[in-house]
Scaffold this active site. Structure first.
Site, PDB file in Angstrom:
ATOM      1  N   SER A 136       0.828  -1.202   0.000  1.00  0.00           N
ATOM      2  CA  SER A 136       0.000   0.000   0.000  1.00  0.00           C
ATOM      3  C   SER A 136       0.865   1.256   0.000  1.00  0.00           C
ATOM      4  O   SER A 136       0.435   2.322  -0.432  1.00  0.00           O
ATOM      5  CB  SER A 136      -0.931  -0.017   1.193  1.00  0.00           C
ATOM      6  OG  SER A 136      -0.193  -0.200   2.363  1.00  0.00           O
ATOM      7  N   HIS A 143       1.705   5.092   5.079  1.00  0.00           N
ATOM      8  CA  HIS A 143       1.023   5.601   3.892  1.00  0.00           C
ATOM      9  C   HIS A 143       1.433   7.044   3.617  1.00  0.00           C
ATOM     10  O   HIS A 143       1.654   7.432   2.472  1.00  0.00           O
ATOM     11  CB  HIS A 143      -0.493   5.522   4.077  1.00  0.00           C
ATOM     12  CG  HIS A 143      -1.019   4.117   4.119  1.00  0.00           C
ATOM     13  ND1 HIS A 143      -2.271   3.791   4.547  1.00  0.00           N
ATOM     14  CD2 HIS A 143      -0.437   2.944   3.780  1.00  0.00           C
ATOM     15  CE1 HIS A 143      -2.451   2.492   4.470  1.00  0.00           C
ATOM     16  NE2 HIS A 143      -1.341   1.950   4.010  1.00  0.00           N
TER      17      HIS A 143
END
Lengths: 425, 830
Positions: free
Chosen positions: B136, B189
């Site tokens: 991710s 992230h």
């Protein structure tokens, strides 16, 4: 339909006609008010006139009206109805009160319509705004709507909320933010959900301020008006406390709406869901349902910022579908505001289907309720299925109206697309 | 915003894209999958402990973690979600920059840079030691790049009056992810996103390997030739966008776009490869017709096709035909079902019945007593009966009633007795009704003695768990009605006196109608209630099973004395049942019970055979024993059914479609006419404003006028009914021409208004019929069939056409049909 001059005489005739019709229904068919009061489509646990009488009886005998768990309405109704001559011996005064409230609501609606706010707000002018109905026609549509008449004859206390909301909007449109906020606070005090109308109403007030005492700062304006609402409620609640002698009314009125503790069937979507539900999930889904109901406020207010009245209308439509205890009274309020958008009617695509669904469910609903409760040959699913279809019809109307209004806005931005077919994706 | 693409086209696009995924993307996906498979076991080699980015574990010897962590995932869902998110983004990146560049960047700076940022913040600023893994981080990195690209092309999108810069959209996703996905690393992230933004701004351009070197490697190794799905670094020669068309016409896009964008609505995916995230309101809300994909335009073209407007009349004719044919199919074996006992507690025919023997003598004695009462007044009869029943030791009570209906007065006195259940608590009761006279006016010669004998017999048994009420009424309609009304406190106490003696909730009622003197052959079960209501099918099934199965006597329904169980007889039985249901008349003492949700039937012995009164008594005894077993009210079986033989029925699900189809035909025509009214006479002039006022007003006025005959017929005395009916039949005949003359002379309605007039009328008709079909199927079907021609009537130009049309329509109007039937019946009787 909008031809002919609207004179004072014609308006007076309209109001007199509506009043006479209601009075005739009240007096010529003595069984009718009782019949309608008992219908679940009209009377919900939080608006029923029967429950009001029960509360009134307890109140007049110096017992807390909330004992027994039947009465779930605002405490201030009690002194109001105690002031009237007793309903048992002089029902005519109660009838007159209800008729007067209906007429007041219609007058406010007429004012909203005549202001032309629906077609040309402060930030947006619809190119179609010339085509509209006068306040006379719109008040007539409201007054002679069978749903409105049935609500009035059924003496549901939601007519007071309806009147308060209509007055709040009318005052906002005529540039009187203070009165609008007071009216809205009364609505919120009576049924709580009108509080969700505060953001769009604030915007409407802000847009329609009178230039001589305009408050340019939006934040200050909002703060002032929220203070007004808070202080009005801050007066109403202690008054209720004084009347009933305890804070018991808070859980009994607003608590019931928040927690849906009374699962009497109604035309909404909540009761069946919460009957079927396991208790461990109840609080979670209560939160979800309320969140769902209130989440439209922010989105619509931002998206249709330029036409706050549209937001108010759409929200009232959404509340009529997704409220915990909706009745046809809420639908009648929504349907009263829809004709204001006469200018975007040609842009709507499903009017016939919507009308057909609403008429079909109006007839099938009572038939299925009869099969379930009286004939015993149907069951709860019959009625719930119809309430789903009813909700579908109304949500179609809300969607279609939203589409028409957005399309109207969009055609101003993109004049080359006028009249071309477009598709929603 | 990007998610508002048409899902269908997205599906086809994703399928096409899977076929053409470039090399590095495939490798990355494969790597993730392989690492997940290896990670299924933990005993041999714990991949997650080996390769995750754990701040405290990263040293000089374990720097590999900076590169491996994106490939390793926590679990299956983590891996799948990341693959789904990563693949399209990585593919875009690779097709733009080439396989070699992607390889170099993603094994180099794009993995290590975010990792360093994360390590720095986590270890040195926050002093934490949270392990991260998963692709991710790349997803956010690539999102950052794309967002910057979109920002350059399209700086903002609009929500209402506010413009929001497009580069912020990944931040929204980041926040949503952090809020919604448990155990997602916000910091990880974020560091990916920061690198993505920097890269998108061009700050990190120096990290990319020099193109010259790559081209050299590529040329030397002939990677283009050797590797499948390889994408060259050389943009000019083998450029990724070289094959894309520059025009935006959908036809050429559909043919030449090799990468799977072909079926996407072109408005949603900008053709030059820009990310659609940013192209504002127009994309999200609407896309105009000229730019639609092939699938949607096909549908639209079909919708616009003028031929489709010709379909509805045929469709509605088809509905009628199918509805009627459906009805006639019902008696076939494939469409009807055998009856069965649904409520297992009933156990019909499972007990021995002991009524008989010396009871025969008791019966004879009672018969003697009661025949002495025949011809006396109601009060005298009740006096006589009361002495007998009191002698049995039962509580007896009487009820006076006077009804006034249609100008006539019905008065009388009911007598009833309650046998208190030896094993019950008086909360439930069963009723045995014997009317002194049946509906035809015959004296119930054997029925009343049988009720008395059964009362004496039942009193001897100790097995009753429900009270038994014996009710003797002077007639078959008003007496039971008065009694049931009073039992449920629904009576007008000025006319009908209240019951002094009561028991519990009524669970069922059986009425005996036995005027016949000689021995009988079969039992006729009468089950029609008032207004077409029916008792629960289980009750009928029990009686059929006891009388037919256990006692071996014949059972019939709907006056079908002979029934060979073949198609014609079944159809006849069904139609008789429907006619009775449609007329909604009371057919016996049981009819009054059904509206109160008490299931009831009347049993009539008939024919000449060898069954005696004792056999009839045993049938009733068996039925009462079954009802006695009930644990709760009959609810299992059907309340809506059509019987076509005693053991064959169709349930509502099977027969309702025929009435609903007929009702639907009106709705279809209403919608069709509404649409017709929009289209003006010359072609292609839609959006004519409809003139609704006249049609709406006229239709609602006429519909509300129907209140007048309703209330008149309701309140008129009986003698006035025939002339009143004749008067309204005449008005029915005269009103249409008068109204149409008035309408044409006064208002000159346009064709559109005629269309609307018919549309609204048909809409209301369809609605009334479908509501009625749920309450009384047969009536709805009958009225619907008679009203069918109304769907197809059109304004006629010639006078002859108008007259014929009018005559035909009046001939099949329901009132006219009532006159026909009445007249024919009258002749038949003469």
């Amino acid at each position: 339909m909008d031809g002919g001059k609207v004179t004072l005489g014609r308006t007076a005739g309209l109001y007199a006609g509506a009043a006479v019709l209601r009075l005739a229904l009240f007096t010529l068919f003595p069984g009718l008010p009782e019949l309608l009061t008992g219908r679940v489509e009209i009377s919900t646990p939080v608006t029923s006139f029967k429950r009001l009488q029960e509360g009134l009886f307890l109140y007049n005998h110096n017992v807390s009206p909330y004992d027994g768990g039947v009465y779930h309405q605002a405490p201030l109704f009690l002194p109001l109805f105690s002031l009237l001559p007793s309903f048992a011996s002089w029902p005519i005064f109660t009838y007159l009160l209800y008729i007067a409230v209906d007429l007041l609501g219609a007058a406010a609606l007429g004012k909203i319509a005549d202001s032309g706010e629906a077609g040309s707000s402060a930030l947006f002018q619809s190119p179609r705004r010339e085509k509209r109905w006068s306040g006379f026609v719109i008040a007539a549509v409201f007054l002679f709507n069978p749903f409105t008449i049935a609500t009035c004859i059924g003496r549901s206390t939601s007519v007071f909320t309806t009147c308060a909301i209509l007055h709040a909007i009318a005052k906002a449109v005529s540039g009187a933010p203070f009165s609008a906020m007071v009216a809205l606070s009364f609505g919120a005090y009576l049924s709580m959900y009108p509080l969700l109308l505060l953001p769009p109403l604030l915007l409407l007030c802000y847009d329609r301020q009178r230039p001589e005492r305009a408050m340019p700062s939006g934040l200050r304006f909002a703060a002032t008006n929220v203070c007004v609402v808070v202080s009005v409620l801050g007066v109403l609640f202690p008054m209720s406390y004084l009347i009933t002698g305890s804070w018991e009314f808070l859980p009994a009125t607003y608590g019931v709406q928040l927690t849906l503790s009374d699962l009497t069937p109604n035309i909404g979507l909540w009761w069946y869901f919460f009957i079927e539900m396991f208790d461990s999930f109840r609080s979670f889904f209560l939160a979800v349902f309320w969140l769902h109901l209130s989440c439209y406020v922010g989105g619509l207010t931002i998206r249709i910022r330029r036409q706050p009245l549209v937001v108010l209308t759409l929200l009232l439509g959404i509340f009529a579908i997704f409220k915990p205890y909706p009745s046809i009274s809420d639908s009648s309020l929504f349907l009263a505001l829809v004709p204001l958008y006469r200018h975007v009617f040609p842009l709507m695509r499903y009017t016939f289907v919507i009308a057909a669904i609403i008429i079909y469910t109006t007839f099938l609903g009572p038939a299925f309720y009869h099969l379930w409760i009286y004939a015993g040959s149907g069951n709860a699913n019959f009625f719930y299925a119809i309430t789903l279809v009813w909700g579908l019809g109304q949500s179609l109307l809300v969607c279609d109206l939203t589409f028409a209004v957005l399309r109207d806005e969009w055609e101003v931005e993109r004049p080359e697309m006028v009249g071309k077919e477009i598709r929603q994706i | 915003m990007a998610s508002s693409i048409n899902p269908l086209s997205w599906l086809t696009a994703s399928r096409a894209r899977a076929r053409a995924l470039p090399l590095f993307t495939r490798a990355a996906v494969a790597g993730i999958v392989v690492f997940w498979i290896v990670g299924v076991q933990k005993a041999l080699w714990d991949v997650r402990a080996w390769g995750a980015l754990v701040p405290d574990e990263v040293g000089l010897t374990s720097l590999y973690r900076l590169n491996t962590f994106p490939f390793i995932h926590l679990n299956f869902f983590h891996a799948v979600m990341n693959i789904l998110a990563l693949t399209p983004l990585l593919e875009r990146f690779e097709t733009e920059y080439g396989t070699l560049t992607a390889l170099a960047l993603f094994f180099g700076p794009f993995a290590t840079l975010p990792a360093f940022i994360y390590l720095f913040i986590e270890k040195f600023l926050l002093r934490g030691n949270t392990a991260v893994m998963g692709a991710s981080i790349w997803v956010f990195l690539l999102l950052g790049i794309e967002a910057m690209k979109a920002y350059r092309a399209n700086p903002s999108f609009k929500v209402g009056p506010y413009s929001i810069p497009t580069w912020t959209s990944p931040i929204g996703i980041l926040l949503a992810m952090a809020a919604l996905v448990p155990s997602s690393s916000f910091l990880g992230h974020l560091s990916g996103l920061v690198v993505g933004y920097l890269c998108g701004l061009g700050v990190l351009k120096f990290l990319a390997p020099p193109e010259k070197a790559l081209r050299f490697v590529e040329g030397k190794l002939n990677l283009m030739g050797r590797l499948p799905h390889y994408i060259s670094v050389d943009q000019k020669k083998y450029g990724r966008f070289g094959v894309l068309p520059s025009s935006s016409s959908p036809a050429s896009a559909g043919i030449s776009m090799g990468r799977g964008y072909s079926s996407l609505p072109a408005a949603a995916w900008e053709l030059d490869g820009r990310w659609p995230m940013a192209d504002g309101k127009q994309t999200c809300l609407t896309s105009d017709q000229t730019r639609l994909g092939p699938l949607n335009s096909g549908l639209l073209r079909l919708r616009r096709d003028p031929r489709i407007l010709k379909v509805p009349p045929y469709l509605s004719l088809l509905c009628i035909l199918v509805g009627v044919i459906w009805l006639f199919l019902l008696p076939l074996d494939d469409y009807s079902r055998r009856t069965y006992i649904s409520e297992n507690a009933l156990l019909p025919g499972q007990v021995h019945t002991y009524f008989g023997g010396s009871d025969q003598n008791v019966f004879r004695a009672y018969k003697h007593e009661t025949s002495a009462l025949a011809g006396k007044t109601n009060i005298e009869i009740n006096d006589g009966l009361e002495t007998i029943i009191k002698g049995l030791g039962l509580k007896v009570s009487r009820q006076n009633f006077t009804y006034r209906s249609a100008g006539r007065e019905y008065s009388g006195e009911n007598l009833y007795a309650i046998l208190q259940a030896p094993r019950g608590d008086a909360t439930e009761a069963i009723v045995l009704v014997g009317a002194w006279e049946n509906v035809k006016g015959e004296v119930n010669r054997n029925g009343i003695p049988l009720v008395l004998t059964l009362a004496r017999y039942f009193k001897r048994w100790s097995l009753w768990s429900k009270d038994i009420i014996f009710l003797v009424t002077p007639d078959s309609i008003t007496g039971p009605q008065a009694w049931v009304d009073a039992y449920h406190d629904a009576h007008d106490s000025a006319r009908v006196s209240s019951l002094p003696l009561k028991s519990g909730a009524l669970q069922g009622a059986i009425a005996i109608d036995y005027p016949q003197e000689e021995r009988f052959e079969s039992v006729h079960v009468v089950y029609d209630g008032v207004n077409g209501q029916l008792p629960n099918l289980d009750l009928i099934n029990s009686v059929v099973s006891i009388a037919g199965g256990q006692m071996g006597m014949g059972v019939s329904i709907q006056e079908m004395w002979q029934h060979d169980d073949r198609y014609p007889d079944r159809l006849r039985t069904m139609l008789r049942g429907m006619l009775k249901q449609g007329l909604g008349l009371a057919s016996g003492p049981h009819s009054s019970f059904i509206p109160y949700h008490v299931d009831a039937v009347t049993l009539q012995p008939y024919g000449v055979g060898w069954q005696d009164e004792m056999a009839m008594g045993r049938v009733i005894e068996g039925t009462f024993r079954s009802l006695n077993n009930l644990l709760e009210h009959l609810h299992q079986s059907f309340f809506f059914y059509l019987l076509m033989q005693r053991e064959r029925f169709v349930s509502i699900g099977t027969y309702l479609p025929s009435a609903m189809l007929i009702a639907a035909n009106f709705t279809i025509m209403a919608i069709f006419l509404w649409h017709q009214s929009q289209i003006g006479p010359p072609p292609n002039t839609p959006a004519v404003e409809r003139q609704l006022f006249l049609p709406l007003g006229l239709v609602s006025l006429l519909q509300s006028l129907s209140v007048i005959p309703l209330s008149l017929f309701h309140h008129a005395p009986e003698s006035a009914l025939p002339p009143l009916f004749a008067l309204f039949a005449l008005i029915n005949l005269a009103l249409p021409p008068a109204l149409s003359a008035l309408l044409t002379a006064r208002y000159r309605p346009s064709a559109q208004q005629y269309h609307l007039l018919q549309s609204f009328s048909l809409l209301l008709l369809g609605m009334f019929l479908s509501s009625l079909a749920t309450l009384n199927f047969s009536l709805a079907l009958l009225v619907g069939l008679l009203a069918c021609p109304l769907s197809f009537v059109r304004p006629s130009r010639t006078a002859a056409g108008r007259v014929t049309c009018y005559l035909l329509l009046s001939a099949v109007a329901p009132t006219a049909v009532a006159v026909w039937v009445w007249g024919l019946g009258g002749w038949g009787r003469r």
